[in-house]
Scaffold this motif. Structure first.
Motif, PDB file in Angstrom:
ATOM      1  N   VAL A 138       0.844  -1.208   0.000  1.00  0.00           N
ATOM      2  CA  VAL A 138       0.000   0.000   0.000  1.00  0.00           C
ATOM      3  C   VAL A 138       0.871   1.247   0.000  1.00  0.00           C
ATOM      4  O   VAL A 138       0.581   2.234  -0.694  1.00  0.00           O
TER       5      VAL A 138
ATOM      6  N   LEU B  53       0.808   4.328  -2.499  1.00  0.00           N
ATOM      7  CA  LEU B  53       0.646   5.718  -2.035  1.00  0.00           C
ATOM      8  C   LEU B  53       1.743   6.614  -2.595  1.00  0.00           C
ATOM      9  O   LEU B  53       1.512   7.754  -2.987  1.00  0.00           O
TER      10      LEU B  53
ATOM     11  N   LEU C  72      -3.648  19.654  -0.251  1.00  0.00           N
ATOM     12  CA  LEU C  72      -4.320  19.003   0.877  1.00  0.00           C
ATOM     13  C   LEU C  72      -4.227  17.478   0.764  1.00  0.00           C
ATOM     14  O   LEU C  72      -3.950  16.773   1.734  1.00  0.00           O
ATOM     15  N   HIS C  73      -4.465  17.010  -0.447  1.00  0.00           N
ATOM     16  CA  HIS C  73      -4.411  15.567  -0.685  1.00  0.00           C
ATOM     17  C   HIS C  73      -2.999  15.043  -0.414  1.00  0.00           C
ATOM     18  O   HIS C  73      -2.815  13.966   0.176  1.00  0.00           O
TER      19      HIS C  73
ATOM     20  N   VAL D 132      -2.392  14.645   3.226  1.00  0.00           N
ATOM     21  CA  VAL D 132      -3.053  13.446   3.751  1.00  0.00           C
ATOM     22  C   VAL D 132      -2.214  12.212   3.414  1.00  0.00           C
ATOM     23  O   VAL D 132      -1.983  11.344   4.266  1.00  0.00           O
TER      24      VAL D 132
ATOM     25  N   GLN E 227      -0.634   9.521   5.897  1.00  0.00           N
ATOM     26  CA  GLN E 227      -0.936   8.081   5.786  1.00  0.00           C
ATOM     27  C   GLN E 227       0.338   7.267   5.633  1.00  0.00           C
ATOM     28  O   GLN E 227       0.500   6.209   6.252  1.00  0.00           O
TER      29      GLN E 227
ATOM     30  N   VAL F  28      -5.497   2.308  -3.033  1.00  0.00           N
ATOM     31  CA  VAL F  28      -5.576   3.538  -2.234  1.00  0.00           C
ATOM     32  C   VAL F  28      -6.890   4.297  -2.400  1.00  0.00           C
ATOM     33  O   VAL F  28      -7.036   5.400  -1.901  1.00  0.00           O
TER      34      VAL F  28
ATOM     35  N   LEU G 234      -8.346   5.186   0.815  1.00  0.00           N
ATOM     36  CA  LEU G 234      -7.521   6.172   1.515  1.00  0.00           C
ATOM     37  C   LEU G 234      -7.773   7.580   0.977  1.00  0.00           C
ATOM     38  O   LEU G 234      -7.562   8.563   1.681  1.00  0.00           O
ATOM     39  N   SER G 235      -8.235   7.671  -0.288  1.00  0.00           N
ATOM     40  CA  SER G 235      -8.504   8.992  -0.867  1.00  0.00           C
ATOM     41  C   SER G 235      -9.633   9.700  -0.123  1.00  0.00           C
ATOM     42  O   SER G 235      -9.743  10.918  -0.162  1.00  0.00           O
TER      43      SER G 235
ATOM     44  N   ASP H  53      -9.916  10.071   2.940  1.00  0.00           N
ATOM     45  CA  ASP H  53      -9.370  10.887   4.034  1.00  0.00           C
ATOM     46  C   ASP H  53      -9.154  12.322   3.596  1.00  0.00           C
ATOM     47  O   ASP H  53      -9.375  13.262   4.361  1.00  0.00           O
ATOM     48  N   ALA H  54      -8.709  12.484   2.340  1.00  0.00           N
ATOM     49  CA  ALA H  54      -8.481  13.843   1.833  1.00  0.00           C
ATOM     50  C   ALA H  54      -9.808  14.599   1.780  1.00  0.00           C
ATOM     51  O   ALA H  54      -9.868  15.791   2.087  1.00  0.00           O
TER      52      ALA H  54
END
Lengths: 95, 607
Positions: free
Chosen positions: A31, A35, A60-61, A64, A68, B510, B513-514, B516-517
């Motif tokens: 993962v 990412l 912002l992304h 994050v 993570q 992911v 997980l996206s 979260d943004a």
């Protein structure tokens, strides 16, 4: 089957927890890799983006994803710490 | 489109009719008041649902005999079977009593109403319900203005009764001239033709008068004046019974499925009773003669004999149909299914999908996705944005900024038709699937999907509240207010666009997980709005009352967003969600830390 292999199998059978943890480390690393890939894509988009609002959203992304990834790396380190005596196994390539 | 054309046509016809006939205006006003009374009654009874009244009602109608007695006694007291029938429709509509109990009351009301004929024929008395309308209306309004739920419920009940009384009164007034044109003596007939013609006449007069009591009054007066024969009077009484069903049918137009089924049972009951009475009219007349002699009624006292006939044939109907009530109930439930055109039907929940746990899970997943799409459309319209605008690459800031009108959608209706109905089907399907043999994984997935369906429902419920305030302040001339509402709309519109995109893409490691943004972005937007509002209140640039409304609406948007994100997490998650991926999802505390960090960065970057 030689004795060494047989002993290895018995050890693995008796130590299922270690296997689970190793599997978890491998999964998290997979993962983390995805990412990292996503982070690169977003960085590339950010460089070309002119609109302030869109830039802010991308930024912002990225924040994050950074959080993570940090969480993932911390978890891997934690798992590795727990597996310290099994150092030799961890030396093997995981991916 | 068809709805709009029909509405225009109806309004045009009404306008023309009002123009040419004052009587018609009065009649139509009577019908409108009558139906409004029905709605008020339903609201009133709903206020008592779950309370003492329900307990009393349930206890007085928990067996067929009790329901019958309840119907007989209440109609005898109120002297109007129509009113008791209409109230019973309200009871059944608000699910305070069962359909079977409702049928029992209606049957009892048919017997109870015959006491009126005895009163008219014997005592010449009649309770004039319209006379009570005015004081009841005033008291009702006083109670409606109170804060307590019980008092308000009582107020609505009183208003309902008052409007029903007034409605019947106006209808009678309007038909007065019509009534005068009925000279019954000119139409005297004998034999089967006479029986059928006079039954039909009795029915028509009752439909016109909206009261079987009024028809009986005319019949008894006409009989005593020798305008009609005893034989024709009996047929008219049968017709009066048939005509009274129209009142309940009219009342059931505003009722729900239960009310419609009850109205159908009333029609069936009265038609069967009338049919039997017509077939056995000679035997009934013979029985009346003998019973009259036993009761000491003179052979030529046709008024009391008519009253006796009226009672006898209604009792006969009840006796004949009582053993079939439960079957009748089953028949009505099976055959009267109410599926309005707008109600959304499930696309994937087919019975075959229940065969294996995997197919069941897949079907539910697709249906929840269908529900999400419906919610997406409704939420977009709730924000007064077109689906296409959100789906496209168009600037949402500009679309929001240049909005000229708030879409006049009925969120409540759309919720019932597009969301609630589908959610009901999903929950029922999952319950069916759980009854079958399943795997642990499938059971867990179904549980999660049901929760996702519920999240979507909750999101749309939030829009119901938000849309009310958006309609009021969304395009406010006060720029500060308008800007805040634009922010609220933009915040949700952006979230919808992102979620739509995420759901459209093929899920990868992911995808989840996206989200979260999106959570972070949502919380940041919320924090920003609240900070701005605080500052505006401090500098008195906005009234505190409006600011708190905006704060409430912001809370609705946050809830809508959170619910949508939770549902999306389930829909995006691959069937076997990776444990590793789940471990990297940021928790509330971590998101809050990022929001703080972002806020500090924003503060420092400000000039």
């Amino acid at each position: 089957m030689n004795v060494k292999k047989l002993l290895e199998r018995v050890r693995l059978f008796l130590d299922a927890d270690t296997q689970t943890q190793l599997h978890e480390i491998r999964s998290i690393r997979k993962v983390l890799k995805a990412l990292k890939e996503k982070e690169r894509e977003l960085q590339a988009s950010l460089e070309h983006e002119k609109d302030d609002e869109a830039r802010e959203a991308l930024q912002l992304h990225l924040e994050v994803i950074y959080a993570q990834r940090k969480k993932g790396v911390d978890r891997v380190l934690q798992l590795k710490e727990a597996l310290k005596p099994e150092e030799d196994i961890l030396q093997r390539p995981l991916d | 489109m068809l709805k709009k054309i029909t509405l225009i046509a109806v309004v045009s016809v009404l306008v023309y009719a009002f123009w040419v006939s004052a009587d018609f205006t009065e009649i139509a006003a009577g019908v409108a008041l009558f139906m409004f009374g029905m709605l008020c009654l339903e609201d009133g009874f709903k206020a008592f649902t779950g309370g003492t009244l329900e307990t009393i009602l349930r206890k007085s109608t928990d067996s067929l005999w009790k329901s019958l007695l309840f119907g007989i006694s209440s109609t005898t007291l109120m002297q109007s079977s129509s009113l008791v029938s209409l109230i019973t429709v309200s009871f059944v509509s608000s699910e305070m009593i069962t359909l079977a109990a409702g049928i029992g009351i209606i049957m009892g009301a048919n017997i109870g109403t015959t006491t009126g004929a005895w009163l008219i024929a014997g005592l010449g008395l009649k309770v004039d319900i319209a006379a009570y309308a005015m004081p009841v209306l005033v008291f009702g309004m006083v109670f409606v203005m109170q804060k307590g739920k019980t008092l308000r419920g009582l107020g609505y009940l009183m208003l309902g009764f008052a409007f029903l009384f007034l409605g019947i009164h106006y209808m009678k007034e309007g038909f007065e001239s019509f009534q005068q044109s009925f000279d019954l003596s000119a139409y005297g007939m004998t034999g089967l033709t006479g029986l059928l013609v006079f039954t039909l006449m009795g029915m028509l007069v009752t439909v016109v008068m909206q009261s079987s009591h009024a028809t009986l009054l005319i019949i008894i007066t006409a009989l005593s004046a020798g305008q009609v024969s005893y034989e024709n009077a009996l047929a008219l009484a049968i017709g009066a019974n048939l005509g009274s069903t129209v009142t309940i049918v009219l009342g059931s137009i505003a009722a729900n499925l239960g009310g419609k089924r009850l109205a159908a049972s009333h029609v069936l009951f009265n038609v069967i009773t009338a049919g039997v009475a017509i077939v056995f009219i000679s035997q009934l007349a013979w029985l009346v003669d003998h019973l009259a002699a036993l009761l000491g009624i003179r052979a030529d006292d046709y008024l009391l004999k008519l009253a006796l006939f009226h009672t006898l044939f209604n009792v006969l109907g009840v006796v004949l149909l009582t053993p079939w009530v439960s079957r009748l109930e089953g028949l009505l439930i099976r055959h009267i299914q109410f599926k309005p055109k707008g109600i959304e039907q499930p696309l994937y929940l087919m019975p075959e999908a229940l065969e294996t746990p995997l197919t069941a899970v897949n079907a539910v997943r697709k249906e929840v996705r269908h529900l999400f799409d419906n919610a997406y459309g409704l939420l977009a319209h709730g924000l007064s944005l077109k689906r296409n605008t959100i789906d496209s690459q168009e600037s949402l800031s500009e679309a929001v900024k240049y909005t000229r009108r708030i879409f006049p959608i009925d969120v409540e209706d759309a919720y019932e038709e597009k969301i609630k109905s589908l959610h009901n089907e999903i929950v029922a399907f999952i319950a069916d699937a759980q009854l079958r043999e399943s795997t642990r994984l499938a059971t867990e997935e179904l549980y999660v999907l049901r929760q996702a369906s519920r999240d979507i429902v909750e999101a749309v419920k939030g829009m119901k509240h938000l849309h009310t305030n958006l309609s009021q302040y969304g395009l406010s001339s006060n720029l500060a207010v308008r800007e805040r509402y634009d922010q609220i709309r933009l915040h949700l519109a952006k979230l919808l666009r992102e979620l739509r995109q995420l759901l459209r893409d093929e899920p990868d490691e992911v995808s989840n997980l996206s989200l979260d943004a999106l959570r972070l972005s949502s919380q940041k937007a919320s924090r920003k709005l609240m900070d701005e509002l605080d500052e505006m209140i401090r500098h008195r640039r906005i009234a505190t009352s409006i600011a708190t409304s905006i704060m409430n609406d912001e809370a609705y948007v946050t809830d809508i967003g959170n619910n949508l994100l939770d549902a999306a997490a389930t829909l995006i998650g691959r069937p076997v969600a990776g444990a590793a991926e789940q471990q990297l999802v940021l928790n509330d505390e971590e998101i809050a830390q990022l929001v703080d960090k972002e806020s500090v960065a924003d503060e420092t970057s400000r000039p």
